[in-house]
Design an enzyme around this catalytic site. Structure first.
Site, mmCIF file in Angstrom:
data_model
loop_
_atom_site.group_PDB
_atom_site.id
_atom_site.type_symbol
_atom_site.label_atom_id
_atom_site.label_comp_id
_atom_site.label_asym_id
_atom_site.label_seq_id
_atom_site.Cartn_x
_atom_site.Cartn_y
_atom_site.Cartn_z
ATOM 1 N N LYS A 295 -19.490 -26.007 -52.674
ATOM 2 C CA LYS A 295 -19.620 -24.668 -52.941
ATOM 3 C C LYS A 295 -19.807 -24.364 -54.239
ATOM 4 O O LYS A 295 -18.778 -24.643 -54.999
ATOM 5 C CB LYS A 295 -18.591 -24.178 -52.023
ATOM 6 N N GLU A 382 -11.549 -14.369 -33.756
ATOM 7 C CA GLU A 382 -11.021 -12.875 -33.483
ATOM 8 C C GLU A 382 -10.542 -12.801 -32.029
ATOM 9 O O GLU A 382 -9.454 -12.389 -31.732
ATOM 10 C CB GLU A 382 -12.000 -11.883 -33.788
ATOM 11 N N ARG A 410 -15.963 -8.003 -31.649
ATOM 12 C CA ARG A 410 -16.041 -9.590 -30.978
ATOM 13 C C ARG A 410 -14.848 -9.623 -29.958
ATOM 14 O O ARG A 410 -15.154 -10.106 -29.032
ATOM 15 C CB ARG A 410 -15.664 -10.563 -31.994
HETATM 16 C C1 LIG Z 1 -17.035 -12.636 -36.663
HETATM 17 C C2 LIG Z 1 -16.809 -12.876 -38.244
HETATM 18 N N1 LIG Z 1 -15.515 -12.984 -38.617
HETATM 19 C C3 LIG Z 1 -15.594 -13.197 -40.054
HETATM 20 C C4 LIG Z 1 -16.587 -13.202 -41.028
HETATM 21 C C5 LIG Z 1 -16.356 -13.290 -42.491
HETATM 22 N N2 LIG Z 1 -16.807 -14.670 -42.830
HETATM 23 C C6 LIG Z 1 -18.161 -14.540 -43.468
HETATM 24 S S1 LIG Z 1 -18.538 -16.204 -44.106
HETATM 25 C C7 LIG Z 1 -17.077 -16.833 -43.525
HETATM 26 C C8 LIG Z 1 -17.059 -18.132 -43.779
HETATM 27 C C9 LIG Z 1 -17.889 -18.982 -43.305
HETATM 28 O O1 LIG Z 1 -17.840 -20.341 -43.648
HETATM 29 P P1 LIG Z 1 -18.962 -21.411 -43.504
HETATM 30 O O2 LIG Z 1 -19.733 -21.270 -42.316
HETATM 31 O O3 LIG Z 1 -18.276 -22.921 -43.537
HETATM 32 O O4 LIG Z 1 -20.092 -21.178 -44.791
HETATM 33 P P2 LIG Z 1 -19.791 -21.478 -46.142
HETATM 34 O O5 LIG Z 1 -19.593 -20.079 -46.830
HETATM 35 O O6 LIG Z 1 -18.551 -22.287 -46.533
HETATM 36 O O7 LIG Z 1 -21.096 -22.068 -46.610
HETATM 37 C C10 LIG Z 1 -16.506 -15.806 -42.968
HETATM 38 C C11 LIG Z 1 -15.030 -16.152 -42.283
HETATM 39 C C12 LIG Z 1 -17.817 -13.103 -40.355
HETATM 40 N N3 LIG Z 1 -18.813 -13.036 -40.856
HETATM 41 N N4 LIG Z 1 -17.776 -12.834 -38.995
#
Ligand SMILES: Cc1ncc(C[n+]2csc(CCOP(=O)(O)OP(=O)(O)O)c2C)c(N)n1
Length: 656
Positions: A295, A382, A410
């Protein structure tokens, strides 16, 4: 300049590598100005180039989970000119948007949807007998989300042609959590490192200069092994550490779900990525390619502070420092919430805090730091968070779920079936209730009053400022029913917070300013939550124009203060409701229902968000201006109503 995906196919490898550098520079520069998802996008530059090198969108489909990491895809699909205005008014959206480009085959913003959507596309393709490739790109944190497993469970017997790319960087927004994160770690620290499979080797051999390609792939693999142990893309550790019981991970989860597992491979090695994707294209069974990425790659500050640079506001691109808040700026609501929760937890042993992968966004990081044993991060889950809270509540605890209004959608059935039906005392702190301006429609929290007020047993509140937020949290801890507190993103009002919070009377509004009974035409303004400020300003303006105004802070959307609403409704010539919520089904609707029951016939002007999805913009104020959540519009609407009301009164007098 690369204008469309066809250009990516014409570049030599060194040119592609140069393009990767240029893209990184572009990302770092534009996002320093606009803010956005810096780290996730810097991590997928090579992957996105390889995808566009091997596949042909829009015919082939890329489905991105959350899609916060699709900026590079946007840059490569004819949107480079519009990229400098990403997340700004009139500019590109920060997520994949079907209306923005034919290359965005699926819109998202909430996590965990990509595998299901991509599988649906694959099933549709198989049904219609075409042969486009469906590629699903999902992060390691998507595997903390239940829907992903529901899709995996169906995958093997639904289609034979499916390419999944697991983009593993160890991070959700914060550090990824739970058993799956440990499992992925075991997979890649396995010393019997997944060698290139035999059919993949054969595939490479068949390419022009195949032996060379094979050697390079082995070399890359070796180099990468060194990289993960040397540079620390992963912490390694002894074999015993791998699973704590002396075992190593194996890709059995994916294999048992019917997916051929390939990897882990270095997600920054362009030639290896390209060959692997070429190979995946030839597979006649579903495949998941596990790639490891860093990242923030290419930007020191983002590597050092992955959580901060997951999604950030503007920053200094030389130092990575966030632009300083103005001196004396009010605190953010989420910090007020987090700090207040720590204080409440110190006094009440039954309180615990629960987040679904959002410790910094919700402010629960304050609790994590101060009282880690009272803090739970359950992953992007959630539904689980809500039912987990229900379970704790049955055992005498008083859980506080801090979840953004939009993400709580959700868990709607869980709110109904597990919380409200069982009347359990769980407290919901709903952050981002209102607009999340730069993010847009996936993140605006404009529907929670409507989706909550129809559920029995609910106590729902909205504070007008940060001091009242703390009062409401304190009040919630004294209830034996589900309580919901909605408050907006970002800066609070800047009022002092009392040392000792006040217990509020449930279902009682606060009269901020009563009528002066000076014989002028009467307007009662009910300003909910942050829109109470707007109500007060509109009242000032109306008073200056000769009206007698009352201003009320409703505090509760359920139970509504029937007495106060009825009293002012009957006393006023015009009632105004103001809310940072969809008009349909919101607070103003609740007032109209009450007035209908109580035979209050006073005209009601409702200020709020119209029945459409609201786009993104640079600032909340721009959207409020565009959609009429302003003092000017409120005053104009009141005056227009008075015209009608006066006419009505005149007619009545004539009849008499
Ligand atoms: C239902 C929901 N809950 C929380 C989020 C907030 N959120 C956005 S990106 C993310 C983390 C994503 O991590 P990953 O899929 O591993 O991708 P990375 O950013 O590490 O590449 C979260 C928790 C969301 N977008 N949707």
């Amino acid at each position: 300049m690369v204008d469309g995906p066809e250009h990516v196919k014409k570049l030599t490898l060194p040119q592609l590598q140069q393009l990767a550098d240029e893209i990184r520079q572009d990302l770092i520069t534009v996002l320093a100005r606009n803010g956005g998802h810096v780290g996730p996008n810097l991590g997928v530059v090579e992957l996105t180039l390889a995808l566009h090198r091997v596949f042909n969108t829009p015919r082939d489909k890329f489905v991105w989970d959350v899609s916060h990491q699709c900026y590079v895809h946007k840059l490569l699909t004819g949107r480079k000119n519009r990229f400098p205005a990403i997340r700004q008014t009139g500019g590109l959206n920060g997520f994949a948007l079907r209306t923005e480009s034919e290359h965005d085959c699926y819109g998202a913003g909430h996590a965990g949807t990509a595998l299901s959507a991509a599988l649906g596309m694959a099933a549709a393709r198989d049904k219609r007998g075409t042969d486009e490739n469906i590629i699903c790109i999902f992060g390691d944190a998507a595997l903390t989300n239940g829907i992903s497993y529901e899709a995996l469970n169906n995958l093997g017997h639904t289609t034979k042609k499916f390419i999944g790319i697991l983009n593993d960087n160890e991070w959700s927004i914060a550090k990824n959590v739970g058993a799956i994160s440990n499992y992925l770690n075991k997979l890649i620290t396995n010393p019997h490192y997944n060698k290139l499979s035999r059919d993949f080797q054969n595939f490479l051999r068949r390419l022009p200069k195949g032996e060379l390609a094979l050697k390079l792939a082995h070399k890359a693999e070796e180099g990468f092994k060194g990289a993960i142990t040397g540079v620390g893309l992963r912490q390694t550790g002894s074999l015993v550490d791998a699973d704590g019981r002396g075992g190593y991970g194996s890709p059995i989860i994916f294999e048992e779900m019917g997916l051929r597992y390939l990897g882990p491979i270095n997600g920054h090695d362009l030639p290896l990525l390209i060959s692997t994707l070429e190979f995946a294209k030839t597979c006649d069974h579903p495949i998941v390619i596990h790639i490891l990425t860093q990242k923030g790659k290419g930007f020191e500050a983002a590597i050092k502070f992955p959580e901060k640079f997951h999604g950030t506001g503007p920053y200094d691109m030389r130092t990575g420092d966030l632009l300083p808040a103005k001196a004396g700026a009010p605190p953010n609501y989420q910090d007020v919430m987090g700090q207040a929760l720590v204080k409440l937890c110190q006094k009440d042993k039954t309180l615990v805090g629960i987040t679904a992968a959002m410790p910094s966004g919700t402010g629960l990081k304050h609790l994590e730091k101060a009282m880690p044993d009272r803090y739970y991060d359950v992953g992007i889950a959630e539904e689980h968070a809500v039912i987990f809270a229900a379970g704790m509540a049955t055992m005498g605890f008083h859980p506080v779920c801090a979840i953004y209004s939009t993400f709580l959608q959700r868990a709607y059935d869980c709110l109904h079936h597990d919380i409200c039906l069982q009347d359990l005392p769980v407290i919901f702190c709903m952050d981002r209730a209102g607009l999340s301006a730069n993010d847009g429609p996936t993140h605006h929290g404009l529907f929670d009053i409507a989706y909550l007020r129809c559920l029995p047993n609910v106590i729902a509140m909205a504070p007008k400022d940060e001091d009242e937020l703390v009062d409401m949290m304190f009040t919630a801890t004294h209830q034996n029913h589900p309580t919901f507190i909605r408050y907006p993103r970002g800066a609070a009002e800047g009022v002092p917070i009392k040392d000792q919070p006040q217990l509020l009377e449930i279902g009682k509004a606060e009269v901020i300013q009563n009528f002066s009974n000076n014989g002028r035409r009467k307007v009662a303004l009910f300003g909910l939550g942050p829109l109470n400020t707007l109500a007060r300003k509109a009242a000032e303006q109306l008073a200056a124009e000769g009206f007698d105004c009352a201003v009320i802070n409703p505090r509760f959307t359920k139970p509504l203060d029937a007495g106060t609403h009825e009293f002012f409704g009957k006393a006023a010539d015009v009632v105004v409701t103001l809310e940072d919520h969809a008009l349909m089904g919101g607070y103003g609707s609740a007032v109209l229902e009450l007035f209908s029951e109580k035979n209050v016939t006073t005209p009601v002007v409702r200020i709020g968000w119209p029945d459409q999805f609201i786009e993104h913009a640079t600032t909340q104020d721009e959207l409020r201006r565009k959609y009429g959540l302003t003092v000017e519009n409120t005053v104009a609407k009141v005056k227009a109503q008075f015209g009608e009301a006066t006419a009505k009164v005149t007619r009545l007098i004539e009849v008499a």
